[in-house]
Design a protein around this motif. Structure first.
Motif, PDB file in Angstrom:
ATOM      1  N   SER A 259     -12.876   6.586  -0.896  1.00  0.00           N
ATOM      2  CA  SER A 259     -13.534   5.433  -0.278  1.00  0.00           C
ATOM      3  C   SER A 259     -14.737   4.941  -1.067  1.00  0.00           C
ATOM      4  O   SER A 259     -15.311   3.909  -0.718  1.00  0.00           O
ATOM      5  N   SER A 282      -2.693   3.369  -9.621  1.00  0.00           N
ATOM      6  CA  SER A 282      -2.569   4.325  -8.517  1.00  0.00           C
ATOM      7  C   SER A 282      -3.934   4.684  -7.947  1.00  0.00           C
ATOM      8  O   SER A 282      -4.094   4.799  -6.714  1.00  0.00           O
ATOM      9  N   LYS A 285      -5.119   1.751  -5.813  1.00  0.00           N
ATOM     10  CA  LYS A 285      -4.401   1.649  -4.541  1.00  0.00           C
ATOM     11  C   LYS A 285      -4.849   2.732  -3.560  1.00  0.00           C
ATOM     12  O   LYS A 285      -4.973   2.477  -2.349  1.00  0.00           O
ATOM     13  N   SER A 286      -5.095   3.923  -4.060  1.00  0.00           N
ATOM     14  CA  SER A 286      -5.598   4.990  -3.182  1.00  0.00           C
ATOM     15  C   SER A 286      -6.964   4.622  -2.617  1.00  0.00           C
ATOM     16  O   SER A 286      -7.233   4.851  -1.428  1.00  0.00           O
ATOM     17  N   TRP A 288      -8.123   1.562  -2.242  1.00  0.00           N
ATOM     18  CA  TRP A 288      -7.950   0.456  -1.303  1.00  0.00           C
ATOM     19  C   TRP A 288      -7.430   0.966   0.042  1.00  0.00           C
ATOM     20  O   TRP A 288      -7.834   0.483   1.097  1.00  0.00           O
ATOM     21  N   SER A 289      -6.541   1.935   0.011  1.00  0.00           N
ATOM     22  CA  SER A 289      -6.025   2.515   1.247  1.00  0.00           C
ATOM     23  C   SER A 289      -7.130   3.181   2.045  1.00  0.00           C
ATOM     24  O   SER A 289      -7.137   3.141   3.275  1.00  0.00           O
ATOM     25  N   PRO A 292     -10.859  -0.768   1.661  1.00  0.00           N
ATOM     26  CA  PRO A 292     -10.728  -1.982   0.843  1.00  0.00           C
ATOM     27  C   PRO A 292     -12.086  -2.544   0.434  1.00  0.00           C
ATOM     28  O   PRO A 292     -13.018  -2.557   1.232  1.00  0.00           O
ATOM     29  N   ILE A 322      -1.145  -2.903   1.573  1.00  0.00           N
ATOM     30  CA  ILE A 322      -1.446  -1.503   1.901  1.00  0.00           C
ATOM     31  C   ILE A 322      -2.274  -1.411   3.177  1.00  0.00           C
ATOM     32  O   ILE A 322      -2.069  -0.529   4.004  1.00  0.00           O
ATOM     33  N   ARG A 323      -3.235  -2.323   3.329  1.00  0.00           N
ATOM     34  CA  ARG A 323      -4.058  -2.383   4.548  1.00  0.00           C
ATOM     35  C   ARG A 323      -4.043  -3.817   5.057  1.00  0.00           C
ATOM     36  O   ARG A 323      -5.058  -4.525   5.026  1.00  0.00           O
ATOM     37  N   HIS A 326      -6.724  -5.312   7.480  1.00  0.00           N
ATOM     38  CA  HIS A 326      -8.137  -5.332   7.091  1.00  0.00           C
ATOM     39  C   HIS A 326      -8.569  -6.737   6.671  1.00  0.00           C
ATOM     40  O   HIS A 326      -7.789  -7.506   6.096  1.00  0.00           O
ATOM     41  N   SER A 329      -8.192  -7.475   3.006  1.00  0.00           N
ATOM     42  CA  SER A 329      -6.813  -7.740   2.604  1.00  0.00           C
ATOM     43  C   SER A 329      -6.442  -9.187   2.877  1.00  0.00           C
ATOM     44  O   SER A 329      -5.739  -9.831   2.081  1.00  0.00           O
TER      45      SER A 329
END
Length: 499
Positions: A259, A282, A285-286, A288-289, A292, A322-323, A326, A329
């Motif tokens: 985060s 990758s 993306k992790s 952002w998950s 964000p 992915i989110r 949010h 997003s």
């Protein structure tokens, strides 16, 4: 009550013995130095008791005279201790109340009355601190270092004095000694870690943090977030001098706390520089998950320089999915749609956000871009005007003049160790210092309406003065035209809206 029962029992026993002797009379005879005597047994027993009592009284008197010097010495010692403890009590109360001079006097009196060097030195040091006499307190603490019983408390006092003076290296030295001596003192961990952070010694602070976590002196979640900040700061320092080490540290930081957007953005940039684009994607993306953040989307957009507009928009849409719920997003979907000229998708993403609360400068700038694409110049100007006065967003990507994200100063990193580490807040220090206010104002030229030109009636004609818009030069496409330069200006305002 118990005494009364005992007295009653003694009286009953005495009465029983008297009755027994009375019912069984007898006689007692004695011979001493040629003198013979005979008397009743009861009288002889009574005489024996009286003689025994007299002998006991005489023994007590002799014993009292014999032990009088020792008793007098013990009495004086007891009185001295009582006075000493009384002075100790007064000194502690005075020190707690901040009455420094009184605390020093009572501490000196307690030191003179009590034969407790460790206690007296500690009290004298506390009293000197209360009086503001730091050199005196320091001298007392240094004297306490000689006694193993008071060594740790002396280190604590010396560390506090050094901290008040701003001597971080000295603070770290005293705290480290106590930290190595005892595994149970929490203050040593806090003092050592804080001093190392104050010196921007990120790797040393990281080692202290790891040991403190093993000793359970810090909870796992704050430790994990602090670790991420420290690793990111260390990686930032080595980005130019040792890229490989910086990349390793940044990857560890992104793994410790996904985060923490600065860690993921830095790791992605360093991985991309090493042509590890898939791994960088990758990591983004992790992150952002987990949380964000606009800087992550910007990092993904700039990850592959060879991407076409369509390919970049596709990657951004996949990131937003992915989110999907949010807010960031939805903003990302709107930006991707605007990038591809898809006004319908942009409108569907922006309208719910514009209707909820007061739009930020970033939202207003995106709405202006959408209005431009829809050939609504009037709405575009209205949104740009609102952008000039709209508030900025707390979750901003901090893109500086050179295009770098999260270009924190060492002091900003020190603050971030606690802001994100302990509270989980990712707010740039410049935002909290209100430096965003001046930078969020759009260019004045974009907000100015066409200047009217006074046109006077021809000579000899009656009528009112008429105002017309200033005619544009032949090469000026105007605000409503799809000009790349104007789009760049709006995009720059949208970027400032991030902040």
């Amino acid at each position: 009550m118990i005494r009364l029962i005992l007295v009653v029992l003694v009286i009953i026993a005495a009465c029983a013995v008297t009755v027994f002797v009375t019912l069984n009379p007898g006689s007692a005879s004695f011979e001493f130095m040629g003198v013979e005597g005979r008397m009743p047994f009861a009288l002889a027993a009574a005489g024996l008791l009286v003689l025994t009592f007299i002998l006991l009284v005489i023994w007590r008197l002799v014993l009292g005279v014999w032990t009088a010097p020792d008793n007098l010495r013990k009495f004086n010692l007891r009185r001295r201790k009582e006075k000493g403890f009384d002075a100790l009590e007064r000194a502690l109360i005075a020190a707690a109340a901040g009455e420094g001079e009184n605390a020093v006097r009572q501490a000196a009196r307690a030191d003179a009355l009590l034969d407790r060097p460790a206690l007296s030195r500690l009290l004298a040091a506390r009293a000197a601190e209360a009086a503001g006499n730091l050199p005196g307190a320091e001298a007392h603490y240094e004297a306490m270092l000689e006694d193993p019983k008071t060594r740790i408390v002396a280190r604590r006092g010396l560390a506090q004095i050094a901290h008040e003076r701003g001597e971080h290296a000295t603070t770290a030295a005293h705290a480290e000694d106590a930290f190595n001596q005892s595994k149970s003192v929490r203050w040593a961990f806090d003092a050592l870690f804080d001093a190392q952070v104050a010196q921007a010694d990120w790797l040393a602070a990281l080692a202290t943090l790891s040991e403190g976590e093993k000793r359970k002196q810090i909870a796992p979640d704050p430790a994990r977030r602090r670790k991420s900040v420290l690793l990111t700061a260390a990686a930032m320092e080595r980005e130019d001098s040792d890229p490989d080490k910086a990349r390793s540290l940044a990857e560890q930081a992104a793994s410790a706390a996904p985060s923490f957007a600065p860690a993921a953005a830095l790791a992605a940039r360093l991985l991309a520089a090493n042509r590890k684009h898939s791994k960088a994607e990758s990591v983004l993306k992790s992150a952002w998950s987990a949380a964000p953040h606009p800087a992550l989307a910007r990092a993904l957009a700039e990850l592959r320089k060879s991407d076409t507009k369509a390919k970049r928009a596709e990657r951004l849409k996949a990131l937003a999915a992915i989110r999907a719920e949010h807010r960031e997003s939805r903003l990302l979907l709107a930006e991707a749609a605007l990038e591809g000229g898809e006004t319908g998708e942009a409108r569907a993403a922006l309208d719910p956000l514009l209707e909820f609360g007061t739009p930020s400068a970033r939202l207003c700038a995106l709405a202006a871009r959408l209005a431009r694409l829809e050939d609504d110049d009037k709405a575009a100007r209205r949104w740009m005007t609102r952008a000039a006065h709209a508030p900025g967003e707390a979750d901003w990507s901090d893109i500086d003049g050179e295009g770098r994200a999260f270009a924190f100063s060492p002091d900003d990193w020190k603050r971030m160790v606690y802001a994100f580490g302990d509270e989980g807040r990712l707010l740039h220090p410049r935002y909290e210092r209100f430096e965003i206010a001046a930078e969020a104002v759009p260019e004045t030229a974009l907000l100015e309406a066409p200047k009217p030109v006074r046109v006077r009636p021809a000579p000899g004609k009656k009528g009112e003065t008429v105002f017309h818009d200033t005619p544009r030069p032949p090469d000026d496409p105007g605000v409503g035209d799809d000009d790349d330069d104007d789009d760049d200006d709006i995009e720059s305002i949208a970027a400032r809206g991030h902040r």
